[in-house]
Design a protein around this motif. Structure first.
Motif, PDB file in Angstrom:
ATOM      1  N   GLN A  57       0.265   7.921   8.269  1.00  0.00           N
ATOM      2  CA  GLN A  57       0.388   7.749   6.826  1.00  0.00           C
ATOM      3  C   GLN A  57       1.213   6.507   6.501  1.00  0.00           C
ATOM      4  OE1 GLN A  57       2.206  11.077   4.832  1.00  0.00           O
ATOM      5  NE2 GLN A  57       1.541  10.418   2.806  1.00  0.00           N
ATOM      6  N   GLY A  58       0.878   5.865   5.379  1.00  0.00           N
ATOM      7  CA  GLY A  58       1.666   4.741   4.902  1.00  0.00           C
ATOM      8  C   GLY A  58       1.352   3.417   5.561  1.00  0.00           C
ATOM      9  N   ILE A  59       0.236   3.344   6.286  1.00  0.00           N
ATOM     10  CA  ILE A  59      -0.175   2.082   6.906  1.00  0.00           C
ATOM     11  C   ILE A  59      -0.994   1.285   5.888  1.00  0.00           C
ATOM     12  CG2 ILE A  59      -1.404   0.999   8.809  1.00  0.00           C
ATOM     13  CD1 ILE A  59       1.039   2.605   9.669  1.00  0.00           C
ATOM     14  N   GLU A  60      -0.678   0.027   5.722  1.00  0.00           N
ATOM     15  CA  GLU A  60      -1.407  -0.814   4.766  1.00  0.00           C
ATOM     16  C   GLU A  60      -2.535  -1.558   5.472  1.00  0.00           C
ATOM     17  OE1 GLU A  60      -0.191  -4.762   2.638  1.00  0.00           O
ATOM     18  OE2 GLU A  60       0.395  -3.098   1.320  1.00  0.00           O
ATOM     19  N   VAL A  61      -3.736  -1.395   4.936  1.00  0.00           N
ATOM     20  CA  VAL A  61      -4.921  -2.071   5.468  1.00  0.00           C
ATOM     21  C   VAL A  61      -5.433  -3.029   4.394  1.00  0.00           C
ATOM     22  CG1 VAL A  61      -7.234  -1.794   6.426  1.00  0.00           C
ATOM     23  CG2 VAL A  61      -5.487  -0.040   6.849  1.00  0.00           C
ATOM     24  N   THR A  62      -5.624  -4.280   4.761  1.00  0.00           N
ATOM     25  CA  THR A  62      -6.113  -5.284   3.819  1.00  0.00           C
ATOM     26  C   THR A  62      -7.425  -5.865   4.332  1.00  0.00           C
ATOM     27  OG1 THR A  62      -3.855  -5.870   3.175  1.00  0.00           O
ATOM     28  CG2 THR A  62      -5.592  -7.434   2.614  1.00  0.00           C
ATOM     29  N   VAL A  63      -8.447  -5.826   3.484  1.00  0.00           N
ATOM     30  CA  VAL A  63      -9.761  -6.375   3.838  1.00  0.00           C
ATOM     31  C   VAL A  63     -10.228  -7.266   2.692  1.00  0.00           C
ATOM     32  CG1 VAL A  63     -12.148  -5.871   4.467  1.00  0.00           C
ATOM     33  CG2 VAL A  63     -10.327  -4.304   5.167  1.00  0.00           C
ATOM     34  N   GLY A  64     -10.528  -8.506   3.004  1.00  0.00           N
ATOM     35  CA  GLY A  64     -11.030  -9.411   1.978  1.00  0.00           C
ATOM     36  C   GLY A  64     -10.094  -9.587   0.800  1.00  0.00           C
ATOM     37  N   GLY A  65      -8.795  -9.511   1.046  1.00  0.00           N
ATOM     38  CA  GLY A  65      -7.820  -9.693  -0.024  1.00  0.00           C
ATOM     39  C   GLY A  65      -7.519  -8.446  -0.823  1.00  0.00           C
ATOM     40  N   GLN A  66      -8.224  -7.345  -0.551  1.00  0.00           N
ATOM     41  CA  GLN A  66      -7.984  -6.075  -1.237  1.00  0.00           C
ATOM     42  C   GLN A  66      -7.260  -5.126  -0.280  1.00  0.00           C
ATOM     43  OE1 GLN A  66      -8.798  -5.671  -4.516  1.00  0.00           O
ATOM     44  NE2 GLN A  66      -9.547  -7.773  -4.475  1.00  0.00           N
ATOM     45  N   ALA A  67      -6.236  -4.438  -0.778  1.00  0.00           N
ATOM     46  CA  ALA A  67      -5.397  -3.621   0.096  1.00  0.00           C
ATOM     47  C   ALA A  67      -5.477  -2.145  -0.266  1.00  0.00           C
ATOM     48  CB  ALA A  67      -3.949  -4.096   0.029  1.00  0.00           C
ATOM     49  N   GLY A  68      -5.262  -1.312   0.738  1.00  0.00           N
ATOM     50  CA  GLY A  68      -5.189   0.129   0.554  1.00  0.00           C
ATOM     51  C   GLY A  68      -4.184   0.705   1.532  1.00  0.00           C
ATOM     52  N   THR A  69      -3.678   1.897   1.231  1.00  0.00           N
ATOM     53  CA  THR A  69      -2.674   2.545   2.076  1.00  0.00           C
ATOM     54  C   THR A  69      -3.202   3.882   2.565  1.00  0.00           C
ATOM     55  OG1 THR A  69      -0.906   1.487   0.799  1.00  0.00           O
ATOM     56  CG2 THR A  69      -0.287   3.354   2.196  1.00  0.00           C
ATOM     57  N   THR A  70      -2.956   4.193   3.821  1.00  0.00           N
ATOM     58  CA  THR A  70      -3.470   5.433   4.399  1.00  0.00           C
ATOM     59  C   THR A  70      -2.741   6.653   3.839  1.00  0.00           C
ATOM     60  OG1 THR A  70      -1.934   5.236   6.261  1.00  0.00           O
ATOM     61  CG2 THR A  70      -4.135   4.299   6.547  1.00  0.00           C
ATOM     62  N   ASN A  71      -3.481   7.767   3.754  1.00  0.00           N
ATOM     63  CA  ASN A  71      -2.898   9.020   3.288  1.00  0.00           C
ATOM     64  C   ASN A  71      -2.366   9.821   4.473  1.00  0.00           C
ATOM     65  OD1 ASN A  71      -5.149  10.142   4.531  1.00  0.00           O
ATOM     66  ND2 ASN A  71      -6.247  10.505   2.612  1.00  0.00           N
ATOM     67  N   ALA A  72      -2.038  11.089   4.237  1.00  0.00           N
ATOM     68  CA  ALA A  72      -1.440  11.916   5.285  1.00  0.00           C
ATOM     69  C   ALA A  72      -2.365  12.093   6.480  1.00  0.00           C
ATOM     70  CB  ALA A  72      -1.052  13.274   4.708  1.00  0.00           C
ATOM     71  N   ALA A  73      -3.669  12.003   6.260  1.00  0.00           N
ATOM     72  CA  ALA A  73      -4.632  12.149   7.355  1.00  0.00           C
ATOM     73  C   ALA A  73      -4.944  10.821   8.029  1.00  0.00           C
ATOM     74  CB  ALA A  73      -5.918  12.781   6.834  1.00  0.00           C
ATOM     75  N   GLY A  74      -4.320   9.748   7.539  1.00  0.00           N
ATOM     76  CA  GLY A  74      -4.576   8.429   8.103  1.00  0.00           C
ATOM     77  C   GLY A  74      -5.776   7.729   7.503  1.00  0.00           C
TER      78      GLY A  74
END
Length: 213
Positions: free
Chosen positions: A137-154
């Motif tokens: 959880q809480g890992i930031e993934v950025t693709v093409g300039g857009q970012a998202g953060t993982t939830n409790a399940a990853g």
């Protein structure tokens, strides 16, 4: 002789504008919608990407064809008589406006090629710890300039990612990539699912001992 396909377009647009003006007045008088008169510059932001694979841009009723009814559906969104939809964003500029309805009408009379091309997508995937395979959880993934953060399940889901080859990066406190992360990933609309990304906890470093006198 004038091109009848071209001449029909202004008439269709005027007819739709008149129809939407009447619909707007009806909504105001009924008290069910607090909206003003139709304004060409009005737009409705679209913050989500498509979730139904295979549906055409502009195909508001999902019947596999682009028609006048779809243009009307887009205009209903513009004047707040219907909920917004990513399929209405024909121009792929992140908002639904009159221009999108006009593009649909241009397609109806043969002035625009079909199908409209998706230029954004939703990218999803999962980040897990390499040994336990548990989601992080809480890992930031950025693709093409857009970012998202993982939830409790990853798991993560990132919207409005441009299609094509896009740079990817993954960052998380106390974790590093296990193995090798590709510099770019191929993004296809409307949805792209990436393989699980594995990470390993940073090497443990013992605290410094007491200072020697």
């Amino acid at each position: 002789m004038p091109n009848t396909r071209v001449c029909r377009l202004p008439l269709v647009v005027l007819g739709l504008l008149a129809l939407m003006w009447a619909m707007t007045l009806t909504g105001c008088h009924s008290g069910s919608h607090d909206v003003g008169l139709f304004a060409p510059e009005d737009t409705v932001p679209v913050a989500v990407s498509p979730t139904q694979a295979g549906q055409l841009l502009g195909d508001m009723d999902g019947n596999g064809e682009i028609g006048v009814a779809d243009a009307i559906a887009v205009l209903r969104i513009v004047v707040a008589l219907a909920a917004t939809s990513p399929y209405a964003d024909v121009t792929q500029d992140g908002a639904v406006g009159v221009t999108d309805a006009i593009e649909i009408l241009r397609a109806v009379v043969g002035l625009t090629d079909l199908p409209f091309q998706w230029r954004i997508a939703t990218v999803s995937g999962r980040v897990a710890e390499v040994l336990s395979r548990n989601g992080l959880q809480g890992i930031e993934v950025t693709v093409g300039g857009q970012a998202g953060t993982t939830n409790a399940a990853g798991a993560y889901s990132i919207g409005n990612v441009p299609v094509g080859s896009q740079a990817i990066s993954v960052t998380g406190a106390n974790y590093d990539i296990a193995g090798r992360l590709p510099a770019t990933v191929a993004v296809a609309a409307p949805n792209t699912a990436l393989a699980t990304i594995y990470m390993v906890e940073d090497e443990y470093s013992p605290p410094d001992g007491p200072d020697e006198d």
